[in-house]
Design an enzyme around this catalytic site. Sequence first.
Site, mmCIF file in Angstrom:
data_model
loop_
_atom_site.group_PDB
_atom_site.id
_atom_site.type_symbol
_atom_site.label_atom_id
_atom_site.label_comp_id
_atom_site.label_asym_id
_atom_site.label_seq_id
_atom_site.Cartn_x
_atom_site.Cartn_y
_atom_site.Cartn_z
ATOM 1 N N ASP A 306 0.851 -1.172 0.000
ATOM 2 C CA ASP A 306 0.000 0.000 0.000
ATOM 3 C C ASP A 306 0.897 1.235 0.000
ATOM 4 O O ASP A 306 1.719 1.407 0.903
ATOM 5 C CB ASP A 306 -0.891 -0.021 1.248
ATOM 6 C CG ASP A 306 -1.936 1.092 1.259
ATOM 7 O OD1 ASP A 306 -1.697 2.136 0.636
ATOM 8 O OD2 ASP A 306 -2.971 0.910 1.920
ATOM 9 N N CYS A 378 -5.420 10.545 -14.404
ATOM 10 C CA CYS A 378 -6.166 10.529 -15.665
ATOM 11 C C CYS A 378 -7.562 11.106 -15.430
ATOM 12 O O CYS A 378 -8.554 10.599 -15.938
ATOM 13 C CB CYS A 378 -6.225 9.132 -16.270
ATOM 14 S SG CYS A 378 -6.965 7.878 -15.211
#
Length: 442
Positions: A306, A378
């Site tokens: 993580d 994005c």
Amino acid sequence: MNVRDAAVTTLLKIGQGGAFSTISVHQMLEKRAISKADIGLYTELVYGTLSRELTLDYILAPFLASQKKLEPFMRPLLRMSVYQLFYLDRIPDHAVINEAVEIAKTRGKPHIAKVVNGVLRNVLRKGKPDFSIISSVVERISIETSHPVWLVSRWMELFGEDETWQMCRLNNEPAPVTVRVNRTRTDRQEAVKLLEEQGVIAKPTPTAPDGLEIISGSVQQTDLLERGYLSLQDESSMLVALAVGAQPTDHILDSCAAPGGKAMHIAEGLTTGSLQALDLHAHKVKLLQKQADRLGLQTVQAEALDARKAGERFETGSFDRILVDAPCSGLGVIRRKPDIKWTKRPEDLTHLPVIQREIIESVLPLVKSGGTFVYSTCTIDPLENEQQTDYILSQGFVFDESFKTRMPEIVQSLIGERAELKLLPTTLGTDGFYIAAFRKND
């Protein structure tokens, strides 16, 4: 397998099971159940129907009002058929209806085929609706271009009515297929020739210097992806490696690396350096390693971690350059992944920035003094982009003044005093994208 029946199967899987469109399409193509000649129509039917879903339901609504219950396959079949009737010119209306009836016969009872036949003939008789009668601008854009009302409202607020219309319309057009050349094995000129030998026509992309746009033919049907000569990637995504600006001996961290396009692009420029690629999920780490092996890259080390715990795993100041290509709403890639319109919610713009901030806070200390930090997404929303950039600037980082010179000439004029590049889908025809580059104060 019948191409339209395959499209219905895929649409049903996406609609019922919540499967990602790109993965579902890839899985169907991997089965090789569809002939090469039908691949283009299959992808057009799936992505086109998904893109126009709200509009198609608006068209169908009056003709389904009396139907108490639809079999699960009926709605995707009817949507796909109406999409062909009104948005694809090359398929005769009678052929569309006949195909739909035959699919209904094989999937359901005789009366279902009659319902499908009746609904589609009534839709055709009534014709495409006049969207101009919708008085609300937001509602009209939403229905005519098939985008959720909340998203249209958000974009109207951020970008204005004209830009919102343009983006929503563009999102319903097929996205160009682009590939990145692996410069450790070939160059653009040779890659164009190699593709041509296998029946694929390509040309250099105008924005990304390592890209090719596929003009005709299927790159997936060649062996150049498997041999590691090429990788599927959008132009805007290819700009990230240029923003990072890795030197051959650098030690680099890509904190959110899967599926690996940006990480591998960076690693292709390393010699004695290294790239540490992290991802939260172990199965995606295997995918990263598989990508590195396919491309012949020895400098990549992939690890399941993580990114919010990267500060516990690595020493302070241990990387020359760090990339955080953050998990985001993906609102810049709707053209390529139309199901994003239906899976994202307004609350995503609240909780995703929290995760992004936690990742940023974890990895910033890992940049060495004078090192480079790049943040990219994005998406096109300021809550996920400019807001995070302002935070990074408050943490002992300054904009990287050399960022602009590393970017292709075509985008340099889009970069102002702030070392950040924001591409809307309408700017250059690429995916919507955001990149900002920073330097850690000495």
